[in-house]
Design an enzyme around this catalytic site. Structure first.
Site, PDB file in Angstrom:
ATOM      1  CE  LYS A   1       0.250   3.201  11.995  1.00 41.23           C
ATOM      2  NZ  LYS A   1      -1.424   2.896  12.072  1.00 41.23           N
TER       3      LYS A   1
ATOM      4  NE  ARG B   1       0.821  -4.220  15.353  1.00 40.02           N
ATOM      5  CZ  ARG B   1       0.123  -3.866  14.542  1.00 40.02           C
ATOM      6  NH1 ARG B   1      -0.764  -2.849  15.430  1.00 40.02           N
ATOM      7  NH2 ARG B   1      -0.199  -3.734  13.331  1.00 40.02           N
TER       8      ARG B   1
ATOM      9  NE  ARG C   1     -13.108   2.152   9.844  1.00 44.02           N
ATOM     10  CZ  ARG C   1     -11.705   1.852   9.813  1.00 44.02           C
ATOM     11  NH1 ARG C   1     -10.879   2.757   9.418  1.00 44.02           N
ATOM     12  NH2 ARG C   1     -11.355   1.066  10.812  1.00 44.02           N
TER      13      ARG C   1
ATOM     14  NE  ARG D   1     -12.978  -3.103  10.403  1.00 44.11           N
ATOM     15  CZ  ARG D   1     -11.632  -2.727  10.306  1.00 44.11           C
ATOM     16  NH1 ARG D   1     -10.849  -2.927   9.385  1.00 44.11           N
ATOM     17  NH2 ARG D   1     -10.803  -2.456  11.423  1.00 44.11           N
TER      18      ARG D   1
ATOM     19  NE  ARG E   1      -8.580  -1.697  16.386  1.00 41.88           N
ATOM     20  CZ  ARG E   1      -9.187  -1.047  15.205  1.00 41.88           C
ATOM     21  NH1 ARG E   1     -10.579  -0.944  15.383  1.00 41.88           N
ATOM     22  NH2 ARG E   1      -8.422  -0.720  14.297  1.00 41.88           N
TER      23      ARG E   1
END
Ligand SMILES: [Zn+2]
Length: 230
Positions: free
Chosen positions: A22, A97, A136, A169, A180
């Protein structure tokens, strides 16, 4: 009064799990509309950099490894909104959130004479999100980004562009990614339910597709609210 005559910009809220893309979509829309992009991460970083009272307050929580409370986040949003011209469109990215933040945002928007035009929810299956995040890798030397599942470098662990050693990361390690996604489900599912009960327009976009196709659907969805105000 002039302020009542001048049309307020549209407020768009983008929701979706980490890895759904997003942010990428938001940046494109922001460029095209000359809108203001608001993410709480950016707000927190800016407040810390500028060393405002709110920034120092937020920093204290982060230093202690605690979540920054909703009221501090909402105050940051309020201060930020008050500095944006009334006619300018605002795109909230990954905020609110929590349901408390959603309720707080409504009242903050009221105080500045704005209201949410549309909520756009980006969705993708968990296994896609897991791969997008845990795969990633980035190059600390030139900033190139790879994905071990979707766009791997020709030589594993090494940057195609500059030969730098690729890194992952800490946030993107498997267990952290699962956590998450779980936190997102727990916190944000009620936010979606809140908007379904309180908002006329909530658009759902399947984001498990080509970025361009997703953007076309995204533009179609927001076009309706932009047309209403312009
Ligand atoms: Zn590189």
């Amino acid at each position: 009064m002039a302020t009542e005559l001048s049309k307020s910009g549209t407020v768009v809220v983008l929701l979706g799990p980490p890895g759904v893309g997003k942010g990428t979509q938001a940046v494109r829309l922001v460029d095209e509309r000359s809108a203001v992009h608001v993410s709480t991460g950016d707000l927190l970083r800016a407040a810390r950099r500028e060393g405002t009272d709110l920034g120092r307050l937020a920093q204290g929580y982060m230093d202690r490894g605690e979540l920054v409370p909703d009221r501090v986040i909402l105050d940051l949003v309020k201060v930020h909104l008050s500095m944006i011209d009334h006619e300018v469109d605002v795109i909230f990215d990954g905020f609110p959130r929590t349901t408390d933040q959603a309720i707080g945002l409504d009242s903050v928007l009221q105080t500045v004479g704005r209201a949410i035009g549309i909520v756009v929810l980006f969705e993708a299956p968990d296994d896609t999100l897991l791969k997008r995040l845990s795969g990633r890798r980035s190059c600390p030397d030139c900033g190139s980004v790879y994905n071990t599942f979707f766009s791997p470098p020709s030589v594993e662990g090494s940057c195609d562009r500059c030969g730098g050693k690729l890194v992952q990361r800490a946030d993107d390690v498997d267990e952290t990614v699962s956590r998450r996604l779980q936190v997102y489900q727990e916190q944000t599912a009620p936010v979606i339910a809140f908007y379904q009960d309180h908002m006329a327009s909530i658009a759902r976009i399947t984001a498990d597709r080509d970025v361009e196709d997703v953007y076309v659907d995204f533009c179609d969805a927001v076009e309706v609210v932009f047309r209403e105000v312009s």
